[in-house]
Design an enzyme around this catalytic site. Sequence first.
Site, PDB file in Angstrom:
ATOM      1  N   ASP A 205       0.857  -1.175   0.000  1.00 35.77           N
ATOM      2  CA  ASP A 205       0.000   0.000   0.000  1.00 35.77           C
ATOM      3  C   ASP A 205       0.902   1.237   0.000  1.00 35.77           C
ATOM      4  O   ASP A 205       2.079   1.158   0.351  1.00 35.77           O
ATOM      5  CB  ASP A 205      -0.887  -0.037   1.247  1.00 35.77           C
TER       6      ASP A 205
ATOM      7  N   ASP B  35      -0.221   5.151   0.899  1.00 29.90           N
ATOM      8  CA  ASP B  35      -0.475   6.113   1.971  1.00 29.90           C
ATOM      9  C   ASP B  35      -0.580   5.409   3.320  1.00 29.90           C
ATOM     10  O   ASP B  35      -1.356   4.472   3.485  1.00 29.90           O
ATOM     11  CB  ASP B  35      -1.758   6.890   1.687  1.00 29.90           C
TER      12      ASP B  35
ATOM     13  N   GLY C 171      -5.137   3.006  -3.304  1.00 32.02           N
ATOM     14  CA  GLY C 171      -6.379   3.669  -3.693  1.00 32.02           C
ATOM     15  C   GLY C 171      -6.120   4.768  -4.700  1.00 32.02           C
ATOM     16  O   GLY C 171      -7.036   5.253  -5.362  1.00 32.02           O
TER      17      GLY C 171
ATOM     18  N   LYS D   9      -8.426  -4.772  -3.760  1.00 33.97           N
ATOM     19  CA  LYS D   9      -6.983  -4.999  -3.892  1.00 33.97           C
ATOM     20  C   LYS D   9      -6.685  -6.491  -3.899  1.00 33.97           C
ATOM     21  O   LYS D   9      -5.795  -6.959  -4.618  1.00 33.97           O
ATOM     22  CB  LYS D   9      -6.233  -4.326  -2.745  1.00 33.97           C
TER      23      LYS D   9
ATOM     24  N   ASP E 128      -2.065  -0.706   5.863  1.00 38.32           N
ATOM     25  CA  ASP E 128      -2.427  -0.082   7.131  1.00 38.32           C
ATOM     26  C   ASP E 128      -3.907   0.173   7.301  1.00 38.32           C
ATOM     27  O   ASP E 128      -4.330   0.596   8.371  1.00 38.32           O
ATOM     28  CB  ASP E 128      -1.703   1.257   7.276  1.00 38.32           C
TER      29      ASP E 128
ATOM     30  N   ASN F  38      -9.074  -0.945   3.418  1.00 34.36           N
ATOM     31  CA  ASN F  38      -9.069  -1.361   2.017  1.00 34.36           C
ATOM     32  C   ASN F  38      -7.930  -2.327   1.718  1.00 34.36           C
ATOM     33  O   ASN F  38      -7.827  -2.844   0.610  1.00 34.36           O
ATOM     34  CB  ASN F  38      -9.011  -0.145   1.082  1.00 34.36           C
TER      35      ASN F  38
END
Length: 284
Positions: free
Chosen positions: A8, A10, A43, A207, A230, A233
Amino acid sequence: MIKLIALDMDGTLLNNEREISWENLRALRFARSKGIALVIASGRAFFDIQSKMKDVDIDTHAIGTNGATIHSADGTLLGADFLDRTRTLQIVAELVRQKYYIGVYTEQNIYVPEDGTKWLHEELKRLNIHEDRSVGFQGATRDDFYRFFGDWREIEKTGAEFYKIIVFSFDDVKLKKARDVYEAQHRYSIVTSGTGNFEIMPPNVSKGNALDHLANYLGISLSDVMAVGDNYNDLSMFDVAGLSVAMGNADDAIKEKCDLVTTRCEENGVAHAIYQVLGNAEHD
């Protein structure tokens, strides 16, 4: 044996300044030197991921817009899912009418209402919140990705296809009200990617599903995949990956679902996780 690492962005690969630290970049290069493939699963839209990774000059596959797009490291589109255009425009019109700050993701741009920031400030005032509170918007890396619209029909005229709508509000009750409406329709995949938001995507987009497709394309067993994230999603990735790693800054509910917990994003948690699993770079 780990053959693919999914990351991921962010709150995970990026630090609080939304940059990739030297320590994390060094760890990514260490993994690549071991012949391990990398995929950014975010995302953020593909064009944003691509821009960010070009800045650090490292080859990665890309799962964009929470799984709506899959690109190989050379930029080839391997798969994409779009929202129904007519329904999406109806949703946009309704959300704008109710003064929700939204981002509409297309193949090239993110469309946001001109008055969106004003609406957020009005919410802060109404809720008597004085601090500059973030709503967790996964803002694009570059401002030139954005397009501002005064009337939602301006988006319709572009003829663009839509990957997702991200919806923001400081007002938890207002946010839940909108989320409940679209979840009840059972037409969309809906996740949250940060405080004060939810995202509306095509059905079955996640994802995890995209990671499954990419691993199959690369001929890699999911048992040989490591996923690091984290937020909520990222749970679908954790469900399919052989090894799941939660960031130290993740909610406890997310940590409980993972095999390992690393340090926080501002403490180079990705680097710590890679060295923990693959061995320390200093000894290789």
